[in-house]
Motif scaffolding. Structure first.
Motif, PDB file in Angstrom:
ATOM      1  N   MET A  32       0.837  -1.207   0.000  1.00  0.00           N
ATOM      2  CA  MET A  32       0.000   0.000   0.000  1.00  0.00           C
ATOM      3  C   MET A  32       0.872   1.257   0.000  1.00  0.00           C
ATOM      4  O   MET A  32       0.587   2.237  -0.711  1.00  0.00           O
TER       5      MET A  32
ATOM      6  N   THR B 151      -4.806  -1.015  -3.548  1.00  0.00           N
ATOM      7  CA  THR B 151      -4.776  -0.524  -2.170  1.00  0.00           C
ATOM      8  C   THR B 151      -6.015  -0.978  -1.405  1.00  0.00           C
ATOM      9  O   THR B 151      -5.947  -1.383  -0.242  1.00  0.00           O
ATOM     10  N   GLN B 152      -7.152  -0.935  -2.087  1.00  0.00           N
ATOM     11  CA  GLN B 152      -8.401  -1.373  -1.457  1.00  0.00           C
ATOM     12  C   GLN B 152      -8.365  -2.878  -1.151  1.00  0.00           C
ATOM     13  O   GLN B 152      -8.823  -3.317  -0.089  1.00  0.00           O
TER      14      GLN B 152
ATOM     15  N   GLU C 127      -5.705  -4.761  -0.601  1.00  0.00           N
ATOM     16  CA  GLU C 127      -4.799  -5.015   0.509  1.00  0.00           C
ATOM     17  C   GLU C 127      -5.429  -4.613   1.843  1.00  0.00           C
ATOM     18  O   GLU C 127      -5.250  -5.279   2.868  1.00  0.00           O
ATOM     19  N   THR C 128      -6.194  -3.507   1.796  1.00  0.00           N
ATOM     20  CA  THR C 128      -6.897  -3.071   3.006  1.00  0.00           C
ATOM     21  C   THR C 128      -7.921  -4.119   3.434  1.00  0.00           C
ATOM     22  O   THR C 128      -8.048  -4.458   4.617  1.00  0.00           O
ATOM     23  N   SER C 129      -8.678  -4.641   2.440  1.00  0.00           N
ATOM     24  CA  SER C 129      -9.674  -5.674   2.737  1.00  0.00           C
ATOM     25  C   SER C 129      -9.009  -6.922   3.305  1.00  0.00           C
ATOM     26  O   SER C 129      -9.525  -7.575   4.214  1.00  0.00           O
TER      27      SER C 129
END
Length: 614
Positions: free
Chosen positions: A396, A421-422, A424-426
């Motif tokens: 990220m 990025t989304q 990896e966040t999830s």
């Protein structure tokens, strides 16, 4: 314990038996050799004597058989052999070269004169021109008889066979003489045996009397009586042994006093100890071990006493007693087995006299199994979580830095970077949720909500969802197939439906992830008398044998790079195991490299009959 020794177990009996056995062996060897040689000598002398008699007879018969007047041969032969006599001679016959009997010394067989002889030895002697001997048993008298057939050779240079002389003798007298000698030898052996027993008994008493006195003295020493002294009978080995026992008695008395003083001191220390305690002598041999130490080490007091402390603690291969005395550091000892973990921490201190002489070691053992387990799990958890969070955070950061540097202005790159990025966040959110779920299970706060569930329909429902998923656009280029093999009987189980669906989802997701394109995932449902068993098999690469026992460990991945790229957290199977165990069931895996993996789930259930619903 002064146990009475039976006579046949005593040294006296053994000494006597040794003498008798030695005598018997010697007599057997000497007697057998003597009798054998005597028999050969007597038989040989008998045969030589008979052979000389026949030789003399042959020399007398030769000129008679060479005479030209054949009419007088039979009369001359008859007159000659009638006068022939000797010890044991039964019969003498003279046979001419044409097998005709010229004469016999047996008056009862005179009718045979002039007839042809059918004796095979006679025929053999005439054909070969050599002597023939044989020995046989007379069927009427059972006496041994010896027969000699000797050819009569012309002494005129032609070496013609003029006939043969048949001599038949009774050799039984020789064997009777041998038997009489055997009886004499046997009687002598019995007398020698009796004298040997008497002599052996006298010698054994001279040996066993001092030994018996030594035994009585050692029994007194064992009972704590050190006052007696042995009488030294001589300067031989037994006398020296008696002196050694007297000296030992004095030294044992001194040692006993020292030991009792040390024991009282150590007992006072151990009175209020709750940890494991071992105490040794100056050689490192265990002399005291309390019950707690026996329980920790899994050893009885009888087995531990006298053993090296390093051997009992399992450090005799990599450490010496001198090193232990010099370091005196705390050490960890791992006594874990496959089923029971056990880690002990040992602290050592020396037992020293006022002079500084080291008389022993005291080891205090503390059970630190739980602390070590918590410490290992803490380190492993911190390491795994740090590793798992570092990878998506690093990714990220890279994408956000790129966006910050101006990539957000690019209409093609910016959405892709934001999407990564989304994702990896999830992924981090899923991992945190899984960790929270495991934490709740570990603390016992994750309460199940079981209800009577039709496991056939539940399994079918989960598989139907995956069938629909495999038909979606995400799998348009894949050709997976799900095969079902269910029992026809409906099975009802007390289970938390949501939790069981989560377990099946985890296993099926893994089966699809690691199955090759075109692979078949086989799902089975079967029952035993008190268990329902579900299995999910794929046709993937399989799990290596060394990794199979760890597939349910937290954060464990067989193929870490591939699992991470597919969004796995390494916690799915760990959660599945906790859920199944909370249901009172079991989950395990079997795998063959190159052929695939099968996960099994077994749950307890009680079969329901229709009458139960009423």
């Amino acid at each position: 314990m002064n146990k009475k020794i039976k006579f046949f177990q005593s040294i006296s009996f053994k000494i006597v038996m040794v003498f008798i056995i030695l005598l018997l062996v010697a007599l057997e060897i000497v007697g057998a050799n003597f009798v054998n040689q005597l028999e050969k000598e007597l038989v040989s002398n008998f045969k030589e004597e008979r052979t000389l008699q026949v030789g003399f007879l042959e020399n007398t018969l030769e000129p008679i058989l060479l005479a030209e007047n054949k009419a007088d041969i039979q009369k001359s032969v008859a007159d000659l052999i009638t006068e022939f006599s000797g010890s044991g001679v039964i019969e003498v016959r003279v046979i001419d070269p044409n097998y005709y009997i010229l004469g016999t010394s047996d008056n009862t067989k005179q009718s045979l004169v002039g007839r042809k002889s059918t004796d095979p030895e006679v025929q053999q002697g005439l054909l070969l021109g050599s002597s023939v001997t044989s020995q046989y048993i007379d069927p009427l008298t059972n006496d041994r008889r010896w027969k000699l057939v000797s050819p009569i050779i012309a002494d005129n240079g032609t070496n013609d066979v003029l006939g043969v002389v048949l001599l038949e003798t009774n050799i039984e007298s020789v064997y009777k003489q041998i038997n009489e000698i055997n009886i004499i030898f046997l009687n002598a052996s019995l007398i020698a045996g009796a004298l040997t027993i008497i002599l052996a008994q006298v010698i054994s008493r001279a040996i066993t009397k001092p030994i018996s006195e030594m035994k009585q003295q050692t029994i007194k020493i064992a009972g704590g009586d050190y006052s007696g002294q042995l009488l030294v009978h001589g300067a031989d080995e037994l006398g020296q042994l008696s002196m050694a026992i007297n000296e030992l008695s004095n030294k044992v008395e001194e040692a006993q006093e020292i030991t009792e003083a040390e024991r009282r001191r150590l007992d006072s220390v151990l009175t209020h100890m709750t940890d494991g305690v071992l105490a040794t002598d100056r050689r490192g041999k265990i002399v005291i071990i309390n019950e707690k130490a026996q329980e920790m080490l899994g050893i009885s007091q009888e087995a531990a006493l006298g053993q090296s402390i390093l051997s009992v603690l399992g450090r005799d291969t990599d450490m010496t007693l001198r090193q232990l005395l010099e370091t005196q550091e705390e050490m960890l000892f791992d006594f874990s087995t496959v089923d029971t973990p056990l880690t002990l921490r040992g602290g050592f201190s020396l037992i020293q006299r006022e002079t500084g002489f080291i008389s022993g070691i005291v080891c205090v053992l503390h059970d630190v199994t739980e602390q070590e387990k918590i410490e290992r799990e803490r380190k492993a958890f911190v390491s795994n979580v740090s590793h798992e969070l570092r990878t998506p955070l690093t990714s990220m950061r890279s994408y956000l830095e790129a966006l910050s540097d101006g990539a957000w202005k690019d209409p093609e790159i910016a959405p892709r970077f934001l999407s990564v990025t989304q994702e990896e966040t999830s992924r981090m959110i899923r991992m945190i949720q899984d960790l929270l779920e495991l934490s709740r299970m570990d603390s016992g706060k994750s309460n199940l909500q079981p209800e009577l569930t039709n496991i056939n329909k539940l399994f079918d429902h989960v598989l139907d969802r995956f069938d629909m998923m495999l038909k979606s656009e995400a799998y348009v280029d894949k050709h997976y197939a799900i095969k079902r093999d269910f029992t026809h009987r409906e099975i009802w189980v007390d289970a938390d439906t949501d939790k069981m669906m989560q377990v099946l989802d985890n296993i099926l997701n893994n089966a699809i992830k690691y199955s090759p394109d075109g692979g078949t995932i086989t799902c089975r449902l079967m029952e035993t008398h008190n268990l329902v068993v579900m299995s999910i098999s794929d046709q993937g690469l399989g799990i290596p044998k060394k990794d199979l026992p760890h597939v349910f460990d937290r954060f464990f991945r067989v193929d870490k790079a591939r699992a991470r790229s597919m969004g796995g957290t390494g916690l799915g199977l760990a959660i599945s195991k906790e859920v199944i165990q909370h249901h009172g069931g079991k989950i395990w895996a079997e795998s063959t490299e190159g052929k695939g993996t099968t996960f099994y789930i077994s749950l307890p259930y009680v079969p329901y009959e229709e009458g139960d619903w009423e």
